[in-house]
Design a protein around this motif. Structure first.
Motif, PDB file in Angstrom:
ATOM      1  N   ARG A 284      -2.922  -7.358 -17.475  1.00 23.60           N
ATOM      2  CA  ARG A 284      -3.199  -6.356 -18.507  1.00 23.60           C
ATOM      3  C   ARG A 284      -4.635  -5.851 -18.401  1.00 23.60           C
ATOM      4  O   ARG A 284      -4.895  -4.637 -18.492  1.00 23.60           O
ATOM      5  CB  ARG A 284      -2.947  -6.955 -19.890  1.00 23.60           C
ATOM      6  N   ASP A 285      -5.581  -6.751 -18.231  1.00 24.25           N
ATOM      7  CA  ASP A 285      -6.997  -6.371 -18.180  1.00 24.25           C
ATOM      8  C   ASP A 285      -7.298  -5.463 -16.993  1.00 24.25           C
ATOM      9  O   ASP A 285      -8.139  -4.560 -17.087  1.00 24.25           O
ATOM     10  CB  ASP A 285      -7.884  -7.617 -18.111  1.00 24.25           C
ATOM     11  N   SER A 286      -6.620  -5.684 -15.876  1.00 25.69           N
ATOM     12  CA  SER A 286      -6.889  -4.910 -14.655  1.00 25.69           C
ATOM     13  C   SER A 286      -6.140  -3.580 -14.612  1.00 25.69           C
ATOM     14  O   SER A 286      -6.417  -2.742 -13.749  1.00 25.69           O
ATOM     15  CB  SER A 286      -6.499  -5.736 -13.428  1.00 25.69           C
ATOM     16  N   GLY A 287      -5.176  -3.384 -15.523  1.00 24.60           N
ATOM     17  CA  GLY A 287      -4.343  -2.187 -15.481  1.00 24.60           C
ATOM     18  C   GLY A 287      -3.104  -2.341 -14.629  1.00 24.60           C
ATOM     19  O   GLY A 287      -2.252  -1.439 -14.605  1.00 24.60           O
ATOM     20  N   ARG A 288      -2.982  -3.457 -13.938  1.00 26.38           N
ATOM     21  CA  ARG A 288      -1.819  -3.653 -13.064  1.00 26.38           C
ATOM     22  C   ARG A 288      -0.521  -3.740 -13.857  1.00 26.38           C
ATOM     23  O   ARG A 288       0.520  -3.252 -13.413  1.00 26.38           O
ATOM     24  CB  ARG A 288      -2.010  -4.914 -12.222  1.00 26.38           C
ATOM     25  N   TYR A 289      -0.581  -4.351 -15.030  1.00 30.09           N
ATOM     26  CA  TYR A 289       0.619  -4.477 -15.878  1.00 30.09           C
ATOM     27  C   TYR A 289       1.261  -3.116 -16.112  1.00 30.09           C
ATOM     28  O   TYR A 289       2.478  -2.948 -15.957  1.00 30.09           O
ATOM     29  CB  TYR A 289       0.233  -5.128 -17.205  1.00 30.09           C
ATOM     30  N   GLN A 290       0.474  -2.139 -16.491  1.00 30.10           N
ATOM     31  CA  GLN A 290       1.023  -0.837 -16.872  1.00 30.10           C
ATOM     32  C   GLN A 290       1.669  -0.123 -15.696  1.00 30.10           C
ATOM     33  O   GLN A 290       2.583   0.700 -15.882  1.00 30.10           O
ATOM     34  CB  GLN A 290      -0.082   0.031 -17.474  1.00 30.10           C
ATOM     35  N   ARG A 291       1.245  -0.430 -14.477  1.00 30.80           N
ATOM     36  CA  ARG A 291       1.787   0.283 -13.311  1.00 30.80           C
ATOM     37  C   ARG A 291       3.278   0.047 -13.133  1.00 30.80           C
ATOM     38  O   ARG A 291       3.995   0.925 -12.649  1.00 30.80           O
ATOM     39  CB  ARG A 291       1.012  -0.109 -12.045  1.00 30.80           C
ATOM     40  N   TYR A 292       3.779  -1.129 -13.512  1.00 27.98           N
ATOM     41  CA  TYR A 292       5.219  -1.385 -13.385  1.00 27.98           C
ATOM     42  C   TYR A 292       6.014  -0.407 -14.261  1.00 27.98           C
ATOM     43  O   TYR A 292       7.067   0.091 -13.852  1.00 27.98           O
ATOM     44  CB  TYR A 292       5.545  -2.824 -13.803  1.00 27.98           C
ATOM     45  N   PHE A 293       5.503  -0.131 -15.445  1.00 28.28           N
ATOM     46  CA  PHE A 293       6.224   0.735 -16.381  1.00 28.28           C
ATOM     47  C   PHE A 293       5.954   2.211 -16.103  1.00 28.28           C
ATOM     48  O   PHE A 293       6.814   3.053 -16.364  1.00 28.28           O
ATOM     49  CB  PHE A 293       5.894   0.312 -17.810  1.00 28.28           C
ATOM     50  N   ASP A 294       4.785   2.513 -15.539  1.00 27.56           N
ATOM     51  CA  ASP A 294       4.556   3.875 -15.048  1.00 27.56           C
ATOM     52  C   ASP A 294       5.513   4.178 -13.897  1.00 27.56           C
ATOM     53  O   ASP A 294       6.065   5.284 -13.813  1.00 27.56           O
ATOM     54  CB  ASP A 294       3.109   4.036 -14.570  1.00 27.56           C
ATOM     55  N   ASP A 295       5.731   3.208 -13.015  1.00 26.70           N
ATOM     56  CA  ASP A 295       6.668   3.394 -11.905  1.00 26.70           C
ATOM     57  C   ASP A 295       8.083   3.634 -12.416  1.00 26.70           C
ATOM     58  O   ASP A 295       8.837   4.429 -11.840  1.00 26.70           O
ATOM     59  CB  ASP A 295       6.660   2.166 -10.985  1.00 26.70           C
ATOM     60  N   LEU A 296       8.465   2.956 -13.495  1.00 23.98           N
ATOM     61  CA  LEU A 296       9.789   3.173 -14.088  1.00 23.98           C
ATOM     62  C   LEU A 296       9.941   4.623 -14.524  1.00 23.98           C
ATOM     63  O   LEU A 296      10.978   5.259 -14.281  1.00 23.98           O
ATOM     64  CB  LEU A 296       9.979   2.235 -15.278  1.00 23.98           C
ATOM     65  N   GLN A 297       8.916   5.170 -15.157  1.00 22.75           N
ATOM     66  CA  GLN A 297       8.992   6.538 -15.662  1.00 22.75           C
ATOM     67  C   GLN A 297       8.989   7.572 -14.537  1.00 22.75           C
ATOM     68  O   GLN A 297       9.469   8.695 -14.735  1.00 22.75           O
ATOM     69  CB  GLN A 297       7.823   6.811 -16.621  1.00 22.75           C
ATOM     70  N   THR A 298       8.476   7.219 -13.381  1.00 21.99           N
ATOM     71  CA  THR A 298       8.405   8.185 -12.277  1.00 21.99           C
ATOM     72  C   THR A 298       9.538   8.002 -11.267  1.00 21.99           C
ATOM     73  O   THR A 298       9.496   8.583 -10.190  1.00 21.99           O
ATOM     74  CB  THR A 298       7.047   8.090 -11.556  1.00 21.99           C
ATOM     75  N   GLY A 299      10.535   7.191 -11.630  1.00 17.38           N
ATOM     76  CA  GLY A 299      11.746   7.153 -10.813  1.00 17.38           C
ATOM     77  C   GLY A 299      11.951   5.943  -9.931  1.00 17.38           C
ATOM     78  O   GLY A 299      12.899   5.894  -9.158  1.00 17.38           O
ATOM     79  N   ARG A 300      11.095   4.936 -10.048  1.00 13.67           N
ATOM     80  CA  ARG A 300      11.335   3.704  -9.297  1.00 13.67           C
ATOM     81  C   ARG A 300      12.364   2.858 -10.032  1.00 13.67           C
ATOM     82  O   ARG A 300      12.746   3.161 -11.150  1.00 13.67           O
ATOM     83  CB  ARG A 300      10.033   2.925  -9.124  1.00 13.67           C
ATOM     84  N   TYR A 301      12.830   1.816  -9.390  1.00 15.40           N
ATOM     85  CA  TYR A 301      13.806   0.880  -9.953  1.00 15.40           C
ATOM     86  C   TYR A 301      15.163   1.554 -10.173  1.00 15.40           C
ATOM     87  O   TYR A 301      15.798   1.404 -11.216  1.00 15.40           O
ATOM     88  CB  TYR A 301      13.292   0.250 -11.257  1.00 15.40           C
ATOM     89  N   LEU A 302      15.585   2.269  -9.154  1.00 17.53           N
ATOM     90  CA  LEU A 302      16.890   2.921  -9.197  1.00 17.53           C
ATOM     91  C   LEU A 302      17.992   1.913  -8.889  1.00 17.53           C
ATOM     92  O   LEU A 302      17.737   0.841  -8.316  1.00 17.53           O
ATOM     93  CB  LEU A 302      16.930   4.066  -8.187  1.00 17.53           C
ATOM     94  N   PRO A 303      19.243   2.219  -9.245  1.00 20.08           N
ATOM     95  CA  PRO A 303      20.354   1.327  -8.886  1.00 20.08           C
ATOM     96  C   PRO A 303      20.461   1.162  -7.378  1.00 20.08           C
ATOM     97  O   PRO A 303      20.218   2.101  -6.605  1.00 20.08           O
ATOM     98  CB  PRO A 303      21.578   2.042  -9.453  1.00 20.08           C
ATOM     99  N   VAL A 304      20.824  -0.040  -6.939  1.00 14.49           N
ATOM    100  CA  VAL A 304      21.014  -0.327  -5.528  1.00 14.49           C
ATOM    101  C   VAL A 304      22.457  -0.751  -5.308  1.00 14.49           C
ATOM    102  O   VAL A 304      23.132  -1.221  -6.230  1.00 14.49           O
ATOM    103  CB  VAL A 304      20.066  -1.433  -5.026  1.00 14.49           C
ATOM    104  N   ALA A 305      22.938  -0.569  -4.086  1.00 12.60           N
ATOM    105  CA  ALA A 305      24.304  -0.962  -3.759  1.00 12.60           C
ATOM    106  C   ALA A 305      24.434  -2.483  -3.834  1.00 12.60           C
ATOM    107  O   ALA A 305      23.509  -3.208  -3.427  1.00 12.60           O
ATOM    108  CB  ALA A 305      24.661  -0.480  -2.357  1.00 12.60           C
ATOM    109  N   PRO A 306      25.549  -2.988  -4.369  1.00 10.00           N
ATOM    110  CA  PRO A 306      25.720  -4.447  -4.418  1.00 10.00           C
ATOM    111  C   PRO A 306      25.794  -5.044  -3.025  1.00 10.00           C
ATOM    112  O   PRO A 306      26.246  -4.398  -2.073  1.00 10.00           O
ATOM    113  CB  PRO A 306      27.052  -4.611  -5.162  1.00 10.00           C
ATOM    114  N   ALA A 307      25.311  -6.275  -2.902  1.00  8.17           N
ATOM    115  CA  ALA A 307      25.340  -6.958  -1.619  1.00  8.17           C
ATOM    116  C   ALA A 307      26.787  -7.247  -1.222  1.00  8.17           C
ATOM    117  O   ALA A 307      27.607  -7.598  -2.075  1.00  8.17           O
ATOM    118  CB  ALA A 307      24.547  -8.256  -1.699  1.00  8.17           C
ATOM    119  N   PRO A 308      27.124  -7.115   0.072  1.00  8.81           N
ATOM    120  CA  PRO A 308      28.510  -7.399   0.496  1.00  8.81           C
ATOM    121  C   PRO A 308      28.818  -8.873   0.345  1.00  8.81           C
ATOM    122  O   PRO A 308      27.944  -9.724   0.483  1.00  8.81           O
ATOM    123  CB  PRO A 308      28.506  -6.981   1.964  1.00  8.81           C
ATOM    124  N   HIS A 309      30.075  -9.175   0.034  1.00  6.57           N
ATOM    125  CA  HIS A 309      30.499 -10.576  -0.125  1.00  6.57           C
ATOM    126  C   HIS A 309      30.786 -11.186   1.244  1.00  6.57           C
ATOM    127  O   HIS A 309      31.248 -10.511   2.146  1.00  6.57           O
ATOM    128  CB  HIS A 309      31.745 -10.649  -0.995  1.00  6.57           C
TER     129      HIS A 309
END
Length: 260
Positions: free
Chosen positions: A235-260
């Motif tokens: 939090r102090d370094s600003g790194r915490y917020q980058r995860y949620f900024d990335d969410l708003q800019t389109g990261r963390y999209l759905p991925v194809a399930p792993a094959p069985h």
């Protein structure tokens, strides 16, 4: 050249060995996209954040996605090292230690655009039928209102089920965290159905969620202290917020399930 390659190979092997020997933490979690999900890139920003925090403390992390009640019960029984992420409730302190706040959330009421809705006090909801999630808490005040019997909440296991009931007018309102709700509409419904739903701007609840560590495990207290200290550094370094900024800019999209 061969000497440099041998040095590089040795470094890579040592790094892989160190990772393999790092202690493993198993964390139970419920499906809660876009924050946490087995079907998202890096399992969502909250899982990514937790994993990075604990990696810097020398751990490997595995997330195990379960129905919310089972995620809670199995962690409380000590079968997992932690569970993510949960609202604080006093009764949960019997089973768990709570980390420092990990996620800031805002719950709102979703409703059909064709059924305009306004509210100022909980009593304005009297007589309505609401959708809800299994084992969800909506904060002490609203939980108490639900217990009063002035409204009826039909609880099911998924956002999809709740929004389907809303679209079919089987419930009038569905309280859910705003980003979670819109992620479900975006990823699980066609554009026409999603466009029929909106939310009331007045928050039902502004909430904090936490990593919970089972009291049954002797290591939990020390692990919580290390986790909290590292989280504060983020939090102090600003790194915490980058995860949620990335969410708003389109990261963390759905991925194809792993094959069985």
């Amino acid at each position: 050249m061969a000497y440099r390659f041998a040095i590089l190979l040795s470094i890579l092997l040592c790094s892989a060995l160190a990772r393999a020997e790092a202690p493993l933490l198993r964390i139970s979690a419920g499906e809660w996209p876009p924050y946490l999900s087995a079907t998202l890139e890096r399992q969502g920003p909250v899982a990514h954040l937790i994993g990075d925090l604990l990696a810097e403390e020398g751990y490997r992390v595995e997330f195990h996605f379960l129905p919310w009640p089972r995620a809670y019960a199995e962690a409380a029984a000590g079968r997992f090292d932690a569970s993510a992420v949960w609202m604080h409730k006093a009764e949960r302190e019997a089973d768990f230690l709570f980390s420092a706040p990990l996620l800031d959330e805002q719950f709102v009421f979703f409703h059909l655009k064709s059924q305009p809705f306004d509210w100022r006090r909980f009593d304005d909801l009297s007589g309505m039928t609401l959708g809800g999630g299994l084992e969800y808490s909506y904060g002490p005040a609203f939980d108490a209102f639900l217990q009063s019997g002035k409204v009826r909440m039909e609880r099911v296991s998924s956002d999809r089920q709740n929004f389907e009931k809303l679209l079919k007018e089987r419930v009038v309102l569905y309280p859910q965290e705003i980003n979670v709700g819109y992620a479900a509409l975006r990823n699980q419904f066609g554009a026409a159905d999603a466009a029929r739903i909106t939310h009331h701007p007045k928050p039902l609840l502004s909430n904090l969620s936490y990593l919970m560590l089972p009291k049954r495990l002797a290591a939990s207290d020390a692990l919580r202290a290390r986790f909290d200290a590292r989280l504060q550094q983020y939090r102090d370094s600003g790194r915490y917020q980058r995860y949620f900024d990335d969410l708003q800019t389109g990261r963390y999209l759905p991925v194809a399930p792993a094959p069985h």
